[in-house]
Design a protein around this motif. Sequence first.
Motif, short mmCIF file in Angstrom:
data_model
loop_
_atom_site.label_atom_id
_atom_site.label_comp_id
_atom_site.label_asym_id
_atom_site.label_seq_id
_atom_site.Cartn_x
_atom_site.Cartn_y
_atom_site.Cartn_z
N PRO A 60 0.83 -1.22 0.00
CA PRO A 60 0.00 0.00 0.00
C PRO A 60 0.86 1.27 0.00
CG PRO A 60 -0.82 -1.58 1.61
CD PRO A 60 0.50 -2.11 1.12
N PHE A 61 0.36 2.29 -0.67
CA PHE A 61 1.14 3.52 -0.78
C PHE A 61 1.50 4.08 0.59
CE2 PHE A 61 1.05 8.22 -0.77
CZ PHE A 61 2.24 8.44 -1.45
N MET A 62 0.61 4.01 1.55
CA MET A 62 0.89 4.61 2.86
C MET A 62 2.01 3.87 3.58
SD MET A 62 -0.77 7.30 2.89
CE MET A 62 -0.19 7.78 4.52
N LYS A 63 2.13 2.57 3.35
CA LYS A 63 3.25 1.83 3.94
C LYS A 63 4.56 2.26 3.28
CE LYS A 63 4.97 -2.75 5.17
NZ LYS A 63 4.74 -4.22 5.14
N TYR A 64 4.50 2.44 1.96
CA TYR A 64 5.68 2.93 1.26
C TYR A 64 6.05 4.31 1.78
CZ TYR A 64 8.69 4.78 -2.40
OH TYR A 64 9.74 5.35 -3.06
N LYS A 65 5.04 5.18 1.92
CA LYS A 65 5.30 6.56 2.34
C LYS A 65 5.89 6.62 3.75
CE LYS A 65 3.29 11.18 2.32
NZ LYS A 65 3.81 11.59 3.65
N GLU A 66 5.53 5.69 4.59
CA GLU A 66 6.10 5.66 5.94
C GLU A 66 7.62 5.49 5.87
OE1 GLU A 66 5.88 2.84 9.95
OE2 GLU A 66 4.24 2.80 8.50
N ALA A 67 8.07 4.55 5.04
CA ALA A 67 9.52 4.36 4.86
C ALA A 67 10.14 5.55 4.15
CB ALA A 67 9.79 3.07 4.09
N ILE A 72 13.50 10.68 4.19
CA ILE A 72 13.56 12.14 4.09
C ILE A 72 14.07 12.75 5.39
CG2 ILE A 72 12.21 14.26 3.81
CD1 ILE A 72 12.72 12.75 1.19
N GLU A 73 13.64 12.21 6.53
CA GLU A 73 14.12 12.73 7.82
C GLU A 73 15.62 12.49 7.97
OE1 GLU A 73 12.53 14.62 10.07
OE2 GLU A 73 11.00 14.65 8.48
N TYR A 81 22.41 11.54 1.60
CA TYR A 81 22.00 12.51 0.59
C TYR A 81 21.21 11.83 -0.53
CZ TYR A 81 25.63 14.97 3.11
OH TYR A 81 26.38 15.52 4.11
N LEU A 82 21.42 10.55 -0.65
CA LEU A 82 20.74 9.73 -1.65
C LEU A 82 20.65 8.32 -1.09
CD1 LEU A 82 19.76 8.92 -4.54
CD2 LEU A 82 22.17 8.65 -5.14
N LEU A 83 19.44 7.76 -1.09
CA LEU A 83 19.24 6.39 -0.58
C LEU A 83 18.33 5.65 -1.52
CD1 LEU A 83 18.73 5.19 3.04
CD2 LEU A 83 17.08 4.48 1.28
N ASN A 84 18.74 4.46 -1.92
CA ASN A 84 17.94 3.62 -2.81
C ASN A 84 16.99 2.77 -1.97
OD1 ASN A 84 18.04 2.98 -5.89
ND2 ASN A 84 17.68 1.02 -4.89
N LEU A 85 15.71 3.13 -1.99
CA LEU A 85 14.70 2.47 -1.17
C LEU A 85 14.01 1.38 -1.97
CD1 LEU A 85 13.04 2.43 1.50
CD2 LEU A 85 11.53 4.15 0.43
N LYS A 284 11.38 -7.77 -6.51
CA LYS A 284 12.01 -6.74 -5.70
C LYS A 284 12.44 -5.58 -6.59
CE LYS A 284 13.48 -9.93 -2.06
NZ LYS A 284 14.62 -10.52 -1.30
N SER A 285 12.08 -4.37 -6.18
CA SER A 285 12.41 -3.19 -6.97
C SER A 285 12.46 -1.96 -6.08
CB SER A 285 11.38 -2.98 -8.10
OG SER A 285 10.11 -2.67 -7.55
N GLY A 286 12.94 -0.85 -6.63
CA GLY A 286 13.02 0.37 -5.85
C GLY A 286 13.57 1.51 -6.67
N GLY A 287 14.02 2.56 -5.96
CA GLY A 287 14.55 3.73 -6.64
C GLY A 287 15.22 4.66 -5.66
N GLY A 288 15.97 5.61 -6.20
CA GLY A 288 16.74 6.53 -5.38
C GLY A 288 15.90 7.67 -4.82
N ILE A 289 16.10 7.97 -3.54
CA ILE A 289 15.38 9.04 -2.86
C ILE A 289 16.36 10.17 -2.53
CG2 ILE A 289 13.87 9.65 -0.94
CD1 ILE A 289 12.78 7.43 -2.78
N THR A 290 16.00 11.40 -2.91
CA THR A 290 16.76 12.59 -2.53
C THR A 290 15.81 13.56 -1.85
OG1 THR A 290 16.38 13.88 -4.54
CG2 THR A 290 18.19 12.29 -4.59
#
Length: 310
Positions: A60-67, A72-73, A81-85, A284-290
């Motif tokens: 669910p999107f809200m579970k993803y958003k929690e991580a 972001i924190e 500065y960059l994390l692949n979630l 399993k998949s993901g992407g970089g977060i800045t």
Amino acid sequence: MDRLSRLASAGIPFLFIISYDKSEVIVRPLDALGNIRVALHQTPAIKPETPPAPKKQPVPFMKYKEAFDQVIEEIKAGNTYLLNLTFSTPIHCSHSLEEIFEMANAPYKLLYKDRFVCFSPEPFIKIENDVISTYPMKGTIDASIPDAEAKILANEKEMAEHVMVVDLLRNDLGIVGREVRVETFRYIDRIVTADKTLLQVSSRIVAKLSPDWPARLGEILDEMLPAGSITGTPKRRTCEIIETVESHKRGFFTGVFGVFDGKNLESAVMIRFIEKTEKGLVYKSGGGITIDSDAEAEYEEMLDKVYLPI
């Protein structure tokens, strides 16, 4: 890792598979692979009449958003500065792992027993003529979007993410080689899937190695792993944060596999990865977060990467 160096020094061709955290290292001579299959730059053996598209049961999107919010924190605190979630997406597919391996149209494919299949578009390192190359891949967009190539190349968030990964990989190559340079910056790869075409942005970075590099192969890989493109920067602290925010164990996902042919080496990052579990298949998949990332856009990108390249 020592066995890689011994076999390479002896000029014996072999396959190696290394998990994300380097806790599992599999090394097999190419003439003794058993029920492991590997294919580099080969045409698919099967062309399905109807390209299969996996049915997704995404987190669910809200579970993803929690991580995502935790990441972001950590960025705001200056810890990364960059994390692949990454996340696991349960999928339903009518084909076996072996059939997926046969059908997948990807430059780097691996079938490990009946445990997982990987069909990666991303090279890790290549070594040829005492030159080591790496190819960080960061930035994905649906090719059907108008002016998709121009938009992905002009996107400031994607540019910042790509620059950080290139800088990280330049540093990694500088640890094991000399005369490091970015040979090609931000070129486009086109990837055709069962239901859409994706554009992905890559760069090529090179450095020189001493002629005795086969005797140091295990050390070279140990220094460079885990791959910067699927961790983030700074690498050590970012890996620690990944352990706390991700809801799954990566295992072999985002590790690397490769082939030493007796003289040269070619390897890939294990993304585009389907694993068999007791509850069924997971992708399993993901992407970089800045700091500039948007949660909804990152969630959609993660799901866009759940595909079969047919």
